[in-house]
Design a protein around this motif. Sequence first.
Motif, PDB file in Angstrom:
ATOM      1  N   ILE A 216     -44.528 -13.815   2.693  1.00  0.00           N
ATOM      2  CA  ILE A 216     -44.461 -13.237   4.040  1.00  0.00           C
ATOM      3  C   ILE A 216     -43.029 -12.886   4.444  1.00  0.00           C
ATOM      4  O   ILE A 216     -42.796 -12.461   5.575  1.00  0.00           O
ATOM      5  N   GLN A 217     -42.078 -13.073   3.566  1.00  0.00           N
ATOM      6  CA  GLN A 217     -40.688 -12.728   3.889  1.00  0.00           C
ATOM      7  C   GLN A 217     -40.529 -11.225   4.038  1.00  0.00           C
ATOM      8  O   GLN A 217     -41.218 -10.442   3.383  1.00  0.00           O
ATOM      9  N   LYS A 218     -39.584 -10.841   4.887  1.00  0.00           N
ATOM     10  CA  LYS A 218     -39.278  -9.435   5.093  1.00  0.00           C
ATOM     11  C   LYS A 218     -37.934  -9.092   4.465  1.00  0.00           C
ATOM     12  O   LYS A 218     -37.028  -9.917   4.448  1.00  0.00           O
ATOM     13  N   ASN A 219     -37.843  -7.864   3.968  1.00  0.00           N
ATOM     14  CA  ASN A 219     -36.576  -7.403   3.409  1.00  0.00           C
ATOM     15  C   ASN A 219     -35.700  -6.830   4.513  1.00  0.00           C
ATOM     16  O   ASN A 219     -36.022  -6.937   5.705  1.00  0.00           O
ATOM     17  N   SER A 220     -34.602  -6.209   4.127  1.00  0.00           N
ATOM     18  CA  SER A 220     -33.670  -5.673   5.122  1.00  0.00           C
ATOM     19  C   SER A 220     -34.284  -4.529   5.925  1.00  0.00           C
ATOM     20  O   SER A 220     -33.789  -4.188   7.008  1.00  0.00           O
ATOM     21  N   SER A 221     -35.368  -3.938   5.434  1.00  0.00           N
ATOM     22  CA  SER A 221     -36.065  -2.876   6.174  1.00  0.00           C
ATOM     23  C   SER A 221     -37.173  -3.415   7.054  1.00  0.00           C
ATOM     24  O   SER A 221     -37.909  -2.635   7.684  1.00  0.00           O
ATOM     25  N   GLY A 222     -37.327  -4.749   7.090  1.00  0.00           N
ATOM     26  CA  GLY A 222     -38.344  -5.365   7.931  1.00  0.00           C
ATOM     27  C   GLY A 222     -39.739  -5.290   7.375  1.00  0.00           C
ATOM     28  O   GLY A 222     -40.718  -5.378   8.133  1.00  0.00           O
ATOM     29  N   GLU A 223     -39.894  -5.152   6.052  1.00  0.00           N
ATOM     30  CA  GLU A 223     -41.206  -5.023   5.423  1.00  0.00           C
ATOM     31  C   GLU A 223     -41.520  -6.256   4.590  1.00  0.00           C
ATOM     32  O   GLU A 223     -40.657  -6.774   3.854  1.00  0.00           O
ATOM     33  N   THR A 224     -42.757  -6.734   4.683  1.00  0.00           N
ATOM     34  CA  THR A 224     -43.231  -7.788   3.803  1.00  0.00           C
ATOM     35  C   THR A 224     -43.676  -7.160   2.478  1.00  0.00           C
ATOM     36  O   THR A 224     -43.867  -5.936   2.389  1.00  0.00           O
ATOM     37  N   PRO A 225     -43.854  -7.971   1.442  1.00  0.00           N
ATOM     38  CA  PRO A 225     -44.327  -7.402   0.166  1.00  0.00           C
ATOM     39  C   PRO A 225     -45.646  -6.639   0.299  1.00  0.00           C
ATOM     40  O   PRO A 225     -45.833  -5.600  -0.339  1.00  0.00           O
ATOM     41  N   LYS A 226     -46.549  -7.141   1.138  1.00  0.00           N
ATOM     42  CA  LYS A 226     -47.838  -6.470   1.319  1.00  0.00           C
ATOM     43  C   LYS A 226     -47.651  -5.096   1.955  1.00  0.00           C
ATOM     44  O   LYS A 226     -48.293  -4.112   1.574  1.00  0.00           O
ATOM     45  N   MET A 227     -46.730  -5.006   2.887  1.00  0.00           N
ATOM     46  CA  MET A 227     -46.460  -3.732   3.540  1.00  0.00           C
ATOM     47  C   MET A 227     -45.847  -2.735   2.547  1.00  0.00           C
ATOM     48  O   MET A 227     -46.170  -1.539   2.566  1.00  0.00           O
ATOM     49  N   VAL A 228     -44.978  -3.237   1.708  1.00  0.00           N
ATOM     50  CA  VAL A 228     -44.372  -2.372   0.687  1.00  0.00           C
ATOM     51  C   VAL A 228     -45.441  -1.854  -0.267  1.00  0.00           C
ATOM     52  O   VAL A 228     -45.459  -0.666  -0.618  1.00  0.00           O
ATOM     53  N   PHE A 229     -46.369  -2.730  -0.665  1.00  0.00           N
ATOM     54  CA  PHE A 229     -47.423  -2.315  -1.592  1.00  0.00           C
ATOM     55  C   PHE A 229     -48.296  -1.233  -0.967  1.00  0.00           C
ATOM     56  O   PHE A 229     -48.631  -0.233  -1.612  1.00  0.00           O
ATOM     57  N   THR A 230     -48.669  -1.404   0.288  1.00  0.00           N
ATOM     58  CA  THR A 230     -49.531  -0.424   0.962  1.00  0.00           C
ATOM     59  C   THR A 230     -48.829   0.927   1.069  1.00  0.00           C
ATOM     60  O   THR A 230     -49.439   1.981   0.848  1.00  0.00           O
ATOM     61  N   ARG A 231     -47.557   0.900   1.458  1.00  0.00           N
ATOM     62  CA  ARG A 231     -46.821   2.155   1.609  1.00  0.00           C
ATOM     63  C   ARG A 231     -46.638   2.868   0.267  1.00  0.00           C
ATOM     64  O   ARG A 231     -46.804   4.086   0.171  1.00  0.00           O
ATOM     65  N   GLU A 232     -46.280   2.111  -0.782  1.00  0.00           N
ATOM     66  CA  GLU A 232     -46.006   2.710  -2.083  1.00  0.00           C
ATOM     67  C   GLU A 232     -47.273   3.261  -2.749  1.00  0.00           C
ATOM     68  O   GLU A 232     -47.205   4.230  -3.500  1.00  0.00           O
ATOM     69  N   HIS A 233     -48.424   2.642  -2.480  1.00  0.00           N
ATOM     70  CA  HIS A 233     -49.651   3.002  -3.192  1.00  0.00           C
ATOM     71  C   HIS A 233     -50.634   3.788  -2.328  1.00  0.00           C
ATOM     72  O   HIS A 233     -51.808   3.914  -2.688  1.00  0.00           O
ATOM     73  N   LYS A 234     -50.164   4.289  -1.195  1.00  0.00           N
ATOM     74  CA  LYS A 234     -51.047   5.011  -0.281  1.00  0.00           C
ATOM     75  C   LYS A 234     -51.686   6.223  -0.948  1.00  0.00           C
ATOM     76  O   LYS A 234     -52.911   6.417  -0.895  1.00  0.00           O
ATOM     77  N   ASP A 235     -50.876   7.029  -1.596  1.00  0.00           N
ATOM     78  CA  ASP A 235     -51.406   8.238  -2.248  1.00  0.00           C
ATOM     79  C   ASP A 235     -52.306   7.893  -3.427  1.00  0.00           C
ATOM     80  O   ASP A 235     -53.308   8.574  -3.681  1.00  0.00           O
ATOM     81  N   LEU A 236     -51.956   6.831  -4.142  1.00  0.00           N
ATOM     82  CA  LEU A 236     -52.761   6.436  -5.299  1.00  0.00           C
ATOM     83  C   LEU A 236     -54.135   5.940  -4.865  1.00  0.00           C
ATOM     84  O   LEU A 236     -55.141   6.178  -5.559  1.00  0.00           O
ATOM     85  N   VAL A 237     -54.205   5.268  -3.729  1.00  0.00           N
ATOM     86  CA  VAL A 237     -55.499   4.809  -3.207  1.00  0.00           C
ATOM     87  C   VAL A 237     -56.386   5.999  -2.857  1.00  0.00           C
ATOM     88  O   VAL A 237     -57.597   6.010  -3.135  1.00  0.00           O
ATOM     89  N   ILE A 238     -55.781   7.025  -2.246  1.00  0.00           N
ATOM     90  CA  ILE A 238     -56.549   8.225  -1.895  1.00  0.00           C
ATOM     91  C   ILE A 238     -57.084   8.904  -3.157  1.00  0.00           C
ATOM     92  O   ILE A 238     -58.257   9.321  -3.214  1.00  0.00           O
ATOM     93  N   GLU A 239     -56.234   9.028  -4.163  1.00  0.00           N
ATOM     94  CA  GLU A 239     -56.682   9.628  -5.420  1.00  0.00           C
ATOM     95  C   GLU A 239     -57.769   8.781  -6.073  1.00  0.00           C
ATOM     96  O   GLU A 239     -58.735   9.323  -6.637  1.00  0.00           O
ATOM     97  N   GLY A 240     -57.621   7.467  -6.023  1.00  0.00           N
ATOM     98  CA  GLY A 240     -58.635   6.586  -6.592  1.00  0.00           C
ATOM     99  C   GLY A 240     -59.981   6.716  -5.898  1.00  0.00           C
ATOM    100  O   GLY A 240     -61.038   6.705  -6.539  1.00  0.00           O
ATOM    101  N   GLU A 241     -59.925   6.862  -4.572  1.00  0.00           N
ATOM    102  CA  GLU A 241     -61.169   7.039  -3.827  1.00  0.00           C
ATOM    103  C   GLU A 241     -61.861   8.339  -4.212  1.00  0.00           C
ATOM    104  O   GLU A 241     -63.080   8.373  -4.436  1.00  0.00           O
ATOM    105  N   LYS A 242     -61.093   9.418  -4.330  1.00  0.00           N
ATOM    106  CA  LYS A 242     -61.677  10.712  -4.712  1.00  0.00           C
ATOM    107  C   LYS A 242     -62.296  10.627  -6.100  1.00  0.00           C
ATOM    108  O   LYS A 242     -63.403  11.144  -6.337  1.00  0.00           O
ATOM    109  N   TRP A 243     -61.602   9.974  -7.009  1.00  0.00           N
ATOM    110  CA  TRP A 243     -62.120   9.899  -8.380  1.00  0.00           C
ATOM    111  C   TRP A 243     -63.387   9.049  -8.446  1.00  0.00           C
ATOM    112  O   TRP A 243     -64.350   9.409  -9.120  1.00  0.00           O
TER     113      TRP A 243
END
Length: 740
Positions: A575-602
């Motif tokens: 649950i720690q936040k980095n210097s940008s105020g993001e937790t690891p879970k938030m980073v994962f969601t932001r980084e994989h947003k487009d991949l999730v959309i592509e996965g849903e379409k496929w």
Amino acid sequence: MAGSSSNPHVTLEVGEENPYPYPSHFYTPSFVTLKLSGRDEYEIWKTQMLCLLESHGMLGFIDGTLVIPQTSNNVSGKEKVGDHQTHHKLWRRSDALVKGWILGALSKQTLTYVVDRLKEKVYQERNAADFCAKEVWDELETMFAPAVVPPELLVVEDTIRDQERAEVQKQLYKATLGGKWRDVEIVLVERQVTVLNKITNNGNTALHVAVGTSKEPWFLQRLLGVIPENRHLLDVRNSDGSTLLHVAAIVGNTEATDILLGRYPQLLLAKDNKGHTPLAIALSNMHTETSKLLLQYINTDIEKDALFSGTSGDEHLVNVISSKDFGFAKDLMQHYKTLHTDAVLMAIAQNFPCELSILEEYIGTDMVEQRDVFCETCGNCIFDIFERCSPCVSLFCIVPCFIGIDYCLMLLLRIVRMLVSPFIKERVRIHEDAMELLEDACSLTIKTKHSSSFPQYYTNPILEAARQNSYEVVQRIVYFFPSAIMSANEDGHNVIQYAVINRSEKVYNLLYEMSEHRNIYRTIKDSSGNNLLHLAARLAPSNKLNLISRAALQIQRELLWFKEVEGFVCPLSIIQKNSSGETPKMVFTREHKDLVIEGEKWMKSTAESYTITATLIITIVFAAAITVPGGSNQDTGVPIFTYKTAFTIFAISDAISLFAVVTSLLMFLSILTARFAEQDFLLKLPTKLIIGLTTLFISTTAMIVAFAATLYIVFGQSHSRVLIPIAVLTCLPITSFVTL
């Protein structure tokens, strides 16, 4: 003296006491910046040398104006004899200075050749080393200056002989290309062209063509035989500056290489216009045999230093490693006194072979204890008998010896090794050579470099190995350089952090082999406040994502990686936040947003496609179930072939197909109605997809079996041989699907 000066750099003027200038302290390279080594450089070199001589009033020593004074014994008078002797000494002194300027502006090969030529010419008349500056100048004119054509003949030469010479050159080229010595000899007899003349657009001579195309040693030897004995081949180059040995190295003509080095060893160190030696050319073109032959002619320390020193020397090893010839690279390493850059270790990290499997490791490391067991019949070792003799003789002789289970197990393992070894022996050898090369490179660095300079040799290679997931390279580098595990890139990420970012699971697993250092990584952060879980939450590099097909399965792999690192770090890091105020879970969601959309379409498009397929199969197998082969009894309604085995197989297969395809259809429908949340890609959606595909495959297989049984019922009652092609054709689509 008329014009003497206290400044040693001032040229002495010609006067009665000293008629010959002598600027002894002049720095020649400031005027002549080029070392004469070939015909193409002569005009520039001559222009610079003439400027030098004329500016100091010493041009007369080469044009014949200032000739050597006579030391005549016929001169009467004591003073006149003394004056002649003084002038003679002064002339020789100035002439020696001019001669030194000229010789000092020559390359080593040219200097050696010119001095040897002049010694041969003058040794009959006087001291072999007693030649003047004019003789040196004239010899260079003879060697390098173009032939002077009288002006009145220029028009004739240009208009009449050019076409004829071009035709002769074309004939010589074709004859040389075809290896036809008689045709070559006819052209050479006409004396219009020689084997040293350029006959192609890129400046190749007939010798270049022969070396580059002919594999017949005798043909090249005959061409070399028509060259004057005192003519060296260093200046025989094409437009790329390539000598004959360069061409041999380019094409890998080992026979020509041996012939050329046997006659002209000075070609070994020659460089082309890009500064490449023949050895460098052979290595870069991956001609191993030619390279090994070139190495055999390297005997002196001077040659080794010239070829295996500096960054160019390291490039030789890099070229061999890049071709993955680790055995040859290991042998080549023996010629090196030190490594000058990290290029060699970097090349090893980039090209290190894949790890060995358990079976390959067993074959390569001799894990089974080889105990000698001797036969009571013949007294020989049983393993030797088994390898040498036929199977029948071996078994007859060996079996009585094995009365215990240990011996039987040893024999079985030895048999397995003999059967498998030929297929994996090469991979094992390559892996062992690569490991030995890595150890040699590390050992050489430790022996020849100061410990303070070690990081500049191992930092980039160990990070590259971490990126490539080559954990064996990381292990060996850390073994030789323990502090290398803390090496960091420009972003401040060390080896383990870099492995997490690049999804290098084998390097990451080295964490579990650590003792006290392992706990450091549970809470370690980079310069941006990212802990290890923040780095795992980033999107994997494209080269790692592309190893897995389709976006949905890529997301699943990313979630698995995130969960793995999540289980390693401290609970607070989740649950720690980095210097940008993001937790690891938030980073994962932001980084994989487009991949999730592509996965849903496929997933949706795949489910829709298989839903249509499943619906068609349901229609077919349901229709087959109510319309049984052969029909039914009109009185009782019971199928005619009820008691036939083939009909039973048909009924069971059709039922399995119907139930399986209905299950598959329901799975694909559940995918279409799913919410497609990020966490669903970890288990729910892939599980539904796998169940749907598996049941669809089972249904398709059962449907084919049912169809085969129907064919046998209809056509195979009186022809039992029909069962063979039916069985083969039934297995064909099933096998193809499983294979693909």
